[in-house]
Design an enzyme around this catalytic site. Structure first.
Site, PDB file in Angstrom:
ATOM      1  N   MET A 254       1.776-129.690 -13.391  1.00  0.00           N
ATOM      2  CA  MET A 254       2.932-130.499 -13.019  1.00  0.00           C
ATOM      3  C   MET A 254       4.207-129.893 -13.636  1.00  0.00           C
ATOM      4  SD  MET A 254       0.942-132.241 -11.169  1.00  0.00           S
ATOM      5  CE  MET A 254       2.088-133.313 -10.353  1.00  0.00           C
ATOM      6  N   SER A 255       5.039-130.690 -14.313  1.00  0.00           N
ATOM      7  CA  SER A 255       6.329-130.174 -14.779  1.00  0.00           C
ATOM      8  C   SER A 255       6.260-129.300 -16.016  1.00  0.00           C
ATOM      9  CB  SER A 255       7.309-131.326 -15.004  1.00  0.00           C
ATOM     10  OG  SER A 255       7.724-131.849 -13.765  1.00  0.00           O
ATOM     11  N   VAL A 256       5.067-129.100 -16.569  1.00  0.00           N
ATOM     12  CA  VAL A 256       4.927-128.033 -17.567  1.00  0.00           C
ATOM     13  C   VAL A 256       5.327-126.708 -16.924  1.00  0.00           C
ATOM     14  CG1 VAL A 256       3.214-126.732 -18.916  1.00  0.00           C
ATOM     15  CG2 VAL A 256       3.202-129.235 -18.954  1.00  0.00           C
ATOM     16  N   THR A 257       5.181-126.631 -15.598  1.00  0.00           N
ATOM     17  CA  THR A 257       5.633-125.466 -14.833  1.00  0.00           C
ATOM     18  C   THR A 257       7.083-125.123 -15.148  1.00  0.00           C
ATOM     19  OG1 THR A 257       4.212-126.260 -13.025  1.00  0.00           O
ATOM     20  CG2 THR A 257       5.800-124.510 -12.496  1.00  0.00           C
ATOM     21  N   LYS A 258       7.924-126.139 -15.253  1.00  0.00           N
ATOM     22  CA  LYS A 258       9.351-125.919 -15.504  1.00  0.00           C
ATOM     23  C   LYS A 258       9.576-125.095 -16.765  1.00  0.00           C
ATOM     24  CE  LYS A 258      11.132-130.192 -13.375  1.00  0.00           C
ATOM     25  NZ  LYS A 258       9.907-130.716 -12.760  1.00  0.00           N
TER      26      LYS A 258
END
Length: 398
Positions: free
Chosen positions: A113-117
């Protein structure tokens, strides 16, 4: 999804949205490559770098008090409460604890999820440290197509720190929020015949309009990261999936190839489409803890790690109103706690996290499938637990 084929009432599909229902979500987070198109992130041809185990069985006895509660909770109770699919704790680079549940094991991938960011932010900091990317230049100088959008006159640094002034709602609980229109644009499946909106992430980004001055307040908005992905692609000539493979994934001794979900034209979803093994996520945390060095080899410029670790503007962050994150900040798509240990972390909806504690020499990586998207649902349990783990490891090291 049991059977050959599964009975109709057990089938999970991306097309009808059933993948995002609960408890189906507990299966979906490990199977995005079966649900929609993805693009690989190569781990390279070398052998995996071993992670030495030095297990501390007493970690399961850790007790802590959740934020706002009066009664203590155990580590195992928190594991279950947060719908944890896997957690790994490294201390001084060694695995001191590892546990899996749900759909996850040490042999498969999970949606980050937003760990991607934060991985996108790390790539940007690498290029800034090397002089390839200028954090003070306007976005439209790199991507002229965004000149008329809200991003055109923002600086790269403002995009990285999410201090852009945008008209964009990230409220997952509101079905009419902009975040869902953004998701529709990025949906790789054919659109309805009457659909007239954007059909890719790039097409959506040019439609984003101003909602205030840049550089004044932090506002968490996924479209900033997709814009950063476009900038990185334009600067390097490579999609972020290839760039991540080249600069990080193939150099940390990863166990598994990772992947990005993509839109209908093959653009990796920079804002939240990464899928990886839990141990490999922990390896990224260790890379930062070790100031960008793996086995004596420089992988990431130390200046890039230092920039992330020092955090961002706390006053700008406070304006976002995160009551559970008082005193925190945000820089280069990483969250800085500014606590006594100097901890910083990557965070994603449904409970994904990568927590780096320099004082405790600890890394905590967790994948989860919480039924509530917002981290406000698990932060009262997660954040004091992570501090309790750090305190425990500091005590055991004395």
């Amino acid at each position: 999804m049991q059977g050959s084929p599964p009975p109709p009432d057990k089938i999970i599909r991306f097309a009808d949205g059933s993948y995002q229902s609960f408890p189906q979500w507990r299966w979906s987070v490990c199977h995005f490559q079966q649900l929609m198109p993805t693009k690989p992130v190569s781990r390279g041809m070398g052998a995996p770098r071993p992670l030495v185990k030095s297990e501390q069985t007493d970690i399961e006895t850790i007790r802590f008090t959740p934020t706002g509660a009066t009664e203590p909770m155990t580590f195992i109770e928190a594991f279950d409460r947060n719908f944890t699919d896997g957690i790994i704790i490294l201390h001084e680079g060694r695995i001191v604890y590892e546990r899996y549940a749900g759909c996850l094991s040490d042999q498969n991938r999970h949606a980050a999820m937003s760990v991607t960011k934060s991985l996108i932010g790390l790539l940007a900091e690498i290029l800034i440290a090397e002089g390839t990317l200028d954090e003070n230049r306007r976005v439209d100088s790199y991507v002229p197509e965004l000149a008329a959008s809200a991003f055109g006159d923002a600086t790269v640094r403002q995009v990285l720190d999410m201090t852009t002034g945008l008209q964009f709602s990230e409220d997952y609980a509101d079905p009419t929020a902009d975040v869902w229109r953004h998701a529709m644009a990025g949906n790789p499946l054919p659109k309805p015949s009457d659909y007239a909106g954007p059909r890719s992430y790039y097409e959506y980004l040019v439609t984003v309009r101003r909602g205030g001055a840049h550089g004044v307040a932090f506002g968490y908005k996924t479209v900033n990261t997709d814009t950063m992905g476009w900038i990185l692609n334009r600067v390097t000539g490579r999609p972020v999936s290839d760039l991540l493979a080249e600069r990080i994934w193939s150099r940390i001794g990863a166990d598994l190839e990772a992947s990005f979900t993509v839109d209908s034209i093959g653009t990796p979803f920079a804002g939240g489409g990464f899928n990886a093994g839990l141990r490999d996520l922990a390896r990224v945390g260790q890379l930062l803890l070790d100031k960008g060095v793996v086995d004596g080899n420089r992988v990431v410029p130390e200046a890039a790690v230092t920039s992330i670790q020092r955090g961002g503007n706390q006053s700008a962050f406070a304006k976002a109103g995160y009551s559970q994150l008082a005193g925190w900040s945000y820089r280069s798509m990483w969250w800085a706690t500014h606590n006594k240990n100097g901890a910083f972390m990557a965070r994603g909806v449904y409970g994904q996290s990568l927590y780096v504690d320099p004082a405790a020499r600890a890394v905590i990586a967790r994948f989860a499938s919480h039924p509530e998207a917002g981290n406000a649902a698990n932060d009262p349990t997660t954040l004091p637990l992570y501090q309790a783990i750090a305190d425990h490891l500091l005590g055991s090291a004395r």
